[in-house]
Structure formats: structure tokens, C-alpha cells
Write a protein that holds these residues in place. Sequence first.
Motif, PDB file in Angstrom:
ATOM      1  N   GLU A 195      -3.108  10.380  -2.949  1.00 40.67           N
ATOM      2  CA  GLU A 195      -2.134   9.811  -2.006  1.00 40.67           C
ATOM      3  C   GLU A 195      -2.202   8.286  -2.003  1.00 40.67           C
ATOM      4  O   GLU A 195      -1.189   7.596  -1.982  1.00 40.67           O
ATOM      5  N   MET A 196      -3.434   7.801  -2.012  1.00 38.07           N
ATOM      6  CA  MET A 196      -3.612   6.349  -2.004  1.00 38.07           C
ATOM      7  C   MET A 196      -2.942   5.717  -3.225  1.00 38.07           C
ATOM      8  O   MET A 196      -2.265   4.696  -3.119  1.00 38.07           O
ATOM      9  N   GLN A 197      -3.121   6.337  -4.367  1.00 37.70           N
ATOM     10  CA  GLN A 197      -2.504   5.794  -5.577  1.00 37.70           C
ATOM     11  C   GLN A 197      -0.993   5.685  -5.412  1.00 37.70           C
ATOM     12  O   GLN A 197      -0.364   4.758  -5.885  1.00 37.70           O
ATOM     13  N   GLU A 198      -0.422   6.640  -4.701  1.00 34.64           N
ATOM     14  CA  GLU A 198       1.015   6.654  -4.478  1.00 34.64           C
ATOM     15  C   GLU A 198       1.450   5.600  -3.462  1.00 34.64           C
ATOM     16  O   GLU A 198       2.435   4.906  -3.649  1.00 34.64           O
ATOM     17  N   GLU A 199       0.662   5.517  -2.371  1.00 36.84           N
ATOM     18  CA  GLU A 199       1.187   4.836  -1.191  1.00 36.84           C
ATOM     19  C   GLU A 199       0.715   3.408  -0.975  1.00 36.84           C
ATOM     20  O   GLU A 199       1.419   2.603  -0.379  1.00 36.84           O
ATOM     21  N   CYS A 200      -0.510   3.121  -1.402  1.00 43.96           N
ATOM     22  CA  CYS A 200      -1.069   1.834  -0.981  1.00 43.96           C
ATOM     23  C   CYS A 200      -0.375   0.680  -1.707  1.00 43.96           C
ATOM     24  O   CYS A 200      -0.244   0.686  -2.927  1.00 43.96           O
ATOM     25  N   THR A 201       0.065  -0.273  -0.908  1.00 42.49           N
ATOM     26  CA  THR A 201       0.797  -1.398  -1.502  1.00 42.49           C
ATOM     27  C   THR A 201      -0.137  -2.489  -1.999  1.00 42.49           C
ATOM     28  O   THR A 201       0.243  -3.321  -2.800  1.00 42.49           O
ATOM     29  N   TRP A 202      -1.367  -2.500  -1.490  1.00 41.91           N
ATOM     30  CA  TRP A 202      -2.228  -3.635  -1.825  1.00 41.91           C
ATOM     31  C   TRP A 202      -3.527  -3.238  -2.506  1.00 41.91           C
ATOM     32  O   TRP A 202      -4.298  -4.083  -2.928  1.00 41.91           O
ATOM     33  N   CYS A 203      -3.792  -1.925  -2.596  1.00 38.34           N
ATOM     34  CA  CYS A 203      -4.995  -1.501  -3.312  1.00 38.34           C
ATOM     35  C   CYS A 203      -4.659  -0.318  -4.203  1.00 38.34           C
ATOM     36  O   CYS A 203      -3.654   0.361  -4.002  1.00 38.34           O
TER      37      CYS A 203
END
Lengths: 796, 313
Positions: free
Chosen positions: A91-99
Amino acid sequence: MTERIQRLIQRVRNTRHPICTKKFQIAHEVLKNNADAMPYMKRVLLLEAYLDQMPVFIPDDELIVGEGASKPYGIELNYEFGMWSSKELLEMQEECTWCYMEEDDLAFALKYNAENEGHALNLTQKAVDYFKKYDDLVAVQLSGLIGWKSLESGVHRTAWGNAGIGHFPNVSLAIPLYTRVLNKGARSIIDSCKAMIAAEKFESPDSLDKIDFWEGLIRVYEAWIRFANRYADKAEEMAVDCRDSVRAAELKRIAEICRRVPEYPARNFREAVQAFWFTWIMMPSPTNSVGRFDQYMYPFYKKDIEEGTITKDEALELLENIKTRCQSFVSVRGSQTRMGSAGGANWFNFTIGGVDSEGKDATNDLTYLLLEASLETQLPHHTLTLRVHENTPELLMKKAMDVVKTGLGMPAFISDKEYISFFMQHGATLEEARDYAISGCLDGNLPGKTRISGGSMLNNPEFLDIFMHNGYSRFSGMMAGIETGDPSSFETFEDFLAGYYRQQHYLMEKVSRVCNVQTLVNMRYNQDPFFSGLMEGCIEEGKELTNRKCSPYDNLMMHAMVGAINAVDSLAAIKYWIYDKKKYTMAELITAIDNDWNGYEEMRRDFKAAPKFGNDDDYVDSIAVNYYKRWAEDVEAFAHPWGHGITAGISVSTHQMIGSRTAATPEGRKAFEIMADGSVSPEQGADHNGPLAGLRSAMKIDHSKFNATLLNHKYMKSALATDADELKLAAVVRTYLTNGGKHIQFNVVDKQTLLNAQAEPEKYRDLIVRVAGYSAYFTNLTKMVQQEVIDRTDFA
Amino acid sequence: MIMESKYADIKGRIFDIQPFSVHDGPGIRTTVFLKGCPLRCVWCHNPESNNCGPELMLHTDKCTGCGRCLEVCPSGAVRTGGDGTVVTDRALCTQCGECVKVCEYGAREITGKEESVQEVMDAVLKDRLFMETSGGGVTISGGEPLMQPAFTAGLAAAFHDERLHVAVETSGFTGSQVLRSAFRDIDLILYDIKAFDEDLHIRCTGVSNRTILENAVILKKEMHKDMVIRIPSVPGYNLTPDNIRKTGEFVARSLGTDVPVHLLPYHNLGEGKKESLGRNDFLDVKAPGNDELKEYTDILNGLGLAAQIGGSM
């Protein structure tokens, strides 16, 4: 500002931070191979391995070397908090704009999860394992009283990453003796340990522990010296290949500096800055403290300036390089912090100004240069906190206001008088107390002498709510406190209050025990050999810093209050409507808040209209004074593993989080609305008599009983349009801080914020704007005046 | 409660006490606004100060139409309009304030009340600490303080007894005897010269400026008061090179070049209040920009005067 700094700012602003697993991998390997080692030795082996195995590299333009991660601008995951679930990683790979995670790190993380079920050491869980045997503690833990640490949703149960080489976290509310590195060098720490080992007579039951402690320190500091020398090697190697002769010379100079520090004492400002940075990256925590940077660095600066070996501009460039470095040190936890701005809250507090050990003003050129570095770079990290006393120079206050005016929200202003008084009340001498500095957000500590472990973020209105439900927690749906009786049964407000304080006292004891368990778990599993080398008494006594009591005020624990003013206003509203005006009954109030005021709108308006803190109204302020006094007494009433050591403090940033899970409160707040901001700020929009009345209310409370208090003011930029305006606000600050106030800070806002405030007034109740020569709360103005204020913003 | 002053019982009409005022003199000040003014400046930004008696102000954007005011109005002045909104007939309103008491939304307000010197002092002295540490004090403003000379003199003397710095904002429109007695205890006079030519002054304010110019000289040359001349700068009215030059020449010649001149840029914050008072004499003027005002401070500087934009000091 130099072009170099401009480039570094551009880079740090535009970067996406890679979340790296190198440190995690090293830890996994070390702990797998040393499963039987004692907890302390594991911590030694981990540090040694990080220092020897983390990659060294020197990015373009940097004058200061020492990376906090294996990749540029990276974040290293901490083994202590485990790994995110594979679902959350993706999910983080999809969503995070800064990391984001690069492919190799993501592959490792997914593989690790497949093999290890997603968990490494989890300190919170370890604590829970201990106290879950006690029903009363579990009941309190579940009750919603303790902000962060509910069994269900403890944020510690998610992975936690940050830049930095050393151990993380939990010893973070302490300030190391940077002077020991700068003035004596790491070699002297090693030599001291060797001397202690040589002198040991084995006459004490813990002699073997001491030997282990010193040997561990020696291994860690030797590794640290090797780490610096790896940077020297790298810089030399790069200098050879560098075609740019200017940069090549810089790299050669970097190599020379890293051969010298931190092993030996710094001889000049550049060496001192590098030694500082090598030290600082060993304590990677968002609450990591830098202490009184302007004080301990000044002798190096002064000598270089006098000898003509550095110019003021060159020194400023180095300070600005520290700022870009700090800005790149971000941290990441669960999805909530990732949704926010890059890195969430990092404080990295630089404390400046204040008095010296003799009580004289300690301002120097570096104090001004640090403000200038913030002014020029406009980077929010690191933070500056300015110690203010009666003789703080007007020029310094003006310079500080120049920075405030830019909207950076810094420096925060704190009171020497109140902090010094706090430490003296906890056993420090006047001279020692004068050396205090800020760690965490606003938590005072004495460099090298004291450590505070964070106890809990305590939800103050929840204490009252449990009392008003006769011990029952609406949050958990079960009993949390004792039965203090039907709240309707108290005939006078004084009886009601006495009943409440009985409940508060009971609950506080449970809270303290829960926190004590965590303190002990940290003591066992979360020791820090490196930090211990930079705290007074550790080497002399052969004891790790969490495992000692070097002075009466060492190893304190601090409970932070959240929403205290909501609780105070609730008590005042109860007194006003139920006991004085007798317009409503207690039973009606309880039904109303149980129904989140639905169907009780008129009653809610009445309770909102009751006297509120922040108006210099003794009706409510006297309740506040008593409430704060009793709170501090109750917090301090209970034993701590290190004796009498629990103190009251505040939380800067959790009023939103705690508000968002707390039911309706008697002062008219609906469920899940934000709590009052800080500990002595009025509720948003509850103060109608202007900002000075708010300060007068706050000044009635005895701040010296609290490690920290917090007061936030928001201003429109035009309120600081002229130099005279700045000096007037500076006078407000000085007056507040020398007459009972402890902390004040300013947010200066722009036109967009005004537009937002107009659209969503409930979120901007505390915004002060200048209206034709006086200040008023923006949301209290009529729409038309608001529009006029907005229209004027551009001219300000 | 502060120690009772011998002026304590003098009463006056005020419409606001504004703490933390920062543009009405040096330091942090509390400004006391007196109600009633003999001038009717077309650009007035405190229209609620014009009349001496209490007045009803309606903040229609805060009104929810709940209708409680209808129920309590003893004069039948409040009724429901055609579209369901609440309408107030000012001709029938006696300013009794019953509707204000029941309004939960702050949509109705009575501006103006009688207070004694003691009551004003009790409110003002709360901020004494901030005034003292910032070199501030109290400013008596209006309206026109000279409309209530005994009250103004009483306030000034009482604050002087408390060793506070006292400033006044005034148009200077009064007789010279009243002037001398009212301002005896004033430390700093923030003195408006709204226009220099008498015709222009009458057009802008409704009154002649002869006594105003004479009184300025008395204050400076006879009473030796610290003064700042302030010119509300309103495009299309008094913000012309001719008027600014003439005013500047008067200051330099008759008062002295040690008297600073502040150009106070027009702002339209008073327009909303006019609407709240049921007035419709709106002024369609845009606030002057800094670049424009700079041309005028240049004129004044050219006359040897210290001139600035805005009242900051």
C-alpha cells in the motif's frame, strides 16, 4: 546564502525518501548469530555492526559528512519495532507521495515477512506481557486514559523508521555531553573505561556487570572511531578522482577532519561541527536533542574568528549545512504519518540563548547566526528554542521575531525562570539548573545529568468522564476506576470536586504502574552503550544510563497532559450550570454527553457559554489553578523504579489524535472534536477578551510544577508588519515569560489559511488577525470584516 | 479593584475598550473608545462612534432567524420579513436591549454604554504589566474625546496617577478652553488634520477646520505636548498632492519639523459597521497602495518632515 546551500535545499526539498532495510538486515543477522547474548551485549554488538557495516558515501556539495542511512536521504527501518505487514508495504508503495522502497529493499522486506511472520522485537508488547496479569492495569490501559498505548491500537505496533546510525528510541529525552566529544574526544572515553577496568577490585556484587559495561563502551567507541576513519578514507579516495580542484580540496579537508574527530578533541570550528554531527547521528530519534549548541560550540567559533581562520559567512554556511542535514533526517511510522507531511514531527531541538552558570546573559554570535540560518534556509528542521530571561538582549528578541514573521513557527520562546525553578524543585543546584536545555518538544533536561522517559500522553477529560460514570469507562465499556458514587449525589461543587480528585488519584496510581512497567522493560532491552558514554556518572559508576540514579533529578518519568483545559472548562461549566445557576441537573448533563449532545442543543449552547479559561475570569481560572496543582501533586505522588521520580509535563502534538477518539465533554465539545491546543492555551475560540487576557489566565497557573507547558498563538503576517510591531510582540513574550509563563510560540499565517479558516471556522478558532490596529480572533469577525481582512492580506 | 481615584465617579459614554492595541501610540496599549463625535467624516471607520447614545447593531450574517427577538421586543420593532428573515424597524426601536439578551448567536448588539472612570480603569489596568514592559499605556480615542472633556480629563488624570503613559486620538475640534482642560494630563496627542483647505475640510467632515488648526498650535506651542499629526489618506478626497503639501507646510511652519506626520491609509472596515447600524451611505473607495502613498511621504519628507505610512510607532 551560498549557491551550495541553495542546491542542498533544492535537493532535500525535492527528494523522495527511500525507506531502507540495511540496518534492519544487519540487526537481523547480528541477533540471529548472538541469540544467547545478554541484552546489554546485544546492544553493543548491534552498534558495532551498524558502525562497521553501514555504507559510507559523501554526496556532492556536503561540507559535513555522516549519512544516516544506506541510501541518500534514506530512512532506515528499526529492527526493534518489526516490519510492516506485506499488505501495508505494498500500500505504501502505491500511496506515499514522499517515501518509497527501492526494489532491493522491498524484496528483502517481503521475504523477511514470509520467513518471520512480520515481527521482530516489540517493546510495547513486552511491557503488555508483564502487566496483563493485573486486571486493574489492563482496565486502565484499555480505558482511553493513556493516549498512545491502548492494547488495541498502540501505534508502537507498527514499524518505525528514521535516519541515523545509533539506537532508537526511548532514551531520547536526554541531552548528551557534546562537550565530552568536542573537548576530550572519543579516545578519552575509551581510556577512562580502561582505567576503570584496571582499577576494579571485584568487591561489589555487580562488578562483572560493570566490566561488561565498560568493555561494551570501549567496543562501541572504537567502532565509532573506525566509522569516522572510513569517511576519511572515502573522502581521500574521492579527492583523488575529483576533477574539480575546489571540491578536491574540500574533500581533502574533510578527510583530515575525520581522521581527527571524534577520536581526538576538535581544534577548530569545522572540526567541532563535524564531531557534533558524528555524535548526533548516533542518537537518531525524532526527539533527539542537540542541547545548547550556541554555548558549547562558541569557544571554537570565537577562536577561529579571532585567529582569522574562518569568516562569519563560512560559519553560517556550516550552520546552514547542518539545517539541510537535519531536514533530510525524516522518520516514518504507520500510514497516518505517511499521509501527513514528509517525516511527521521531528523536533531536533537546538536550545539557544538564556543565562550562563552565573546567571549572566549567554547570548553570543552563534545565537544570532543560528537564527540567521533558519531565516535564510526557511527549513522547518532543526527547531530552535530561545531561552528568555529579563536581560535577553532586545536585538536578539528582534532577530527572533524576524524569523517568527516568516511563518516558520520558530523559535519557540521559553522561560529561564520557570525551567530553572522546576529543576531546583527537583534537587538541582542553581548553577546546574541554569544549564538546562530542551529535549523532545519542550521537555527540559540538564545536559549529561538527567534523563526523562516519556510516561504517557494522558487524556485529562477522560479522567473526569470516568468519574462522572462512577468508575466506568465509556471508551472501553468496562470499569476502569473505583466507585466514587453517583455523581448526582454530591450536594456541593466542592464535594463533587473532592470526589473527582479521589478518582483521579486512584487512576493516576494505575497509570503510573503501567508506565513503570514500560520503564523497566526499556531498562532491560533498550540500553544504549553509546549514549551512556556521554552522560555523567555512567563510566564512573559502571552503569548504563537507564540503570542509574546519578542525582535526585535523574531518571525521571514524565506524564504528558492532553486536553487539560477541556477538563478545566468542563468543571467550570458544571459548577456554573448545575451548582450555581441550578438550571440543569447532573443527570441531565450525563445523559446529554452520553448522547453526544444530540437532542440537547440548547443545553450545549449554555454549557459552551459558561465561563471559559483564557479570559482572565477568576471564576474558571481559580478552578484551573487548583486543577493544575492537584494534577502535578497526583502525578508526583507515586513511586517510580528510581524512587520519587514522576513529573508532570505536556504533549505538543496529540490534542488532535486524542480528541478524535474522545466522547463528548461537559464544556460543550462534541465527540471526536479536537482538544485544546497545548496545556495552557484556551480552547479554540473560547477566549473573547483578546490574547493578553489569555496570557493573564495562563500566568495564574504555577508553571514551575510542570516540566513544560505550552501556549500557542496564531497571527496573521501583517500583525508583524513593522519593526515596532515586532518589538511589541517581543515585549509580550518577555513579559509573559518573566511573570509566570513558561512557553509561548507563534504561528504566522498567510492568505490561504484565512480562506481555509473562513471555509472551516471550527478548525481555526485560535487564529488571531490584525484588524485596524488591534488583534481579534478571525473566526469571531463577521463575514464582511473577514473578507476585508483577507483582501488586505496582500498589502500587508 | 484599583485604589479609588478622586476622578473615579466621573461618568462617560464609551463603545469599546480594546486591549492589545498596537497602532495607537508607543508600546502595547489599551484603547478606550468614547462615543459621540462632532465630525461626520465620509470615510469614518468607526461609524458606531458618531452618535452619543446607545445604538442597536445588527450582524445579519450571524442571524439564524430563530425569532426569539420577536418574542421579547416590547416595542414591536422586530418582525418577520417576507422571506422569513428577521427585520428590525429602527424607527420603533428604543435601544432597550431586550433582544440582545436573548440572541444566542451574537447577531444583535447594543453599542455604547455609560461607565465611570473607575470602571474603565479596572478594565484597563489588567494589562498594566504588558503596558509597562513594552513602554505602552492607554489611548483615549473615539468618537471624539473632546465631546466628553470632563470624562477625558478624569481618565487622563486617573491614569497619570497610576503612572501610565496616556495618549489621545483627536480631531481637535473644540474651543480652546475645553482643549486646555481636557488635555492637561495627556502625554501624547495623535492629532488628525483631515484636510487643510477649509472647503475641502467641510466637504470631507461637515465642519470647518479653523479651530482645529488653531488648537494644534496651542497644543504644541503653548502646552508643549508631544504630537503626531495623522492624515487619514482617502483617495478621491484628501489624498491629493495639493492637500498633503499644504498640510505638510502648515505642520513644518506652525508646529515644527519635530512633529512627525503619519499617513493612515484608508481601509473599508467601517463599511460593514455602517450596514450593521442600518446606514447605507457607503463609500466606494479602494484602499491606497504603498507605492501610491510613498509619493506623498516623499512630498512631506521634502518639507523636512519625518513622514511614514501607517501609525506604527
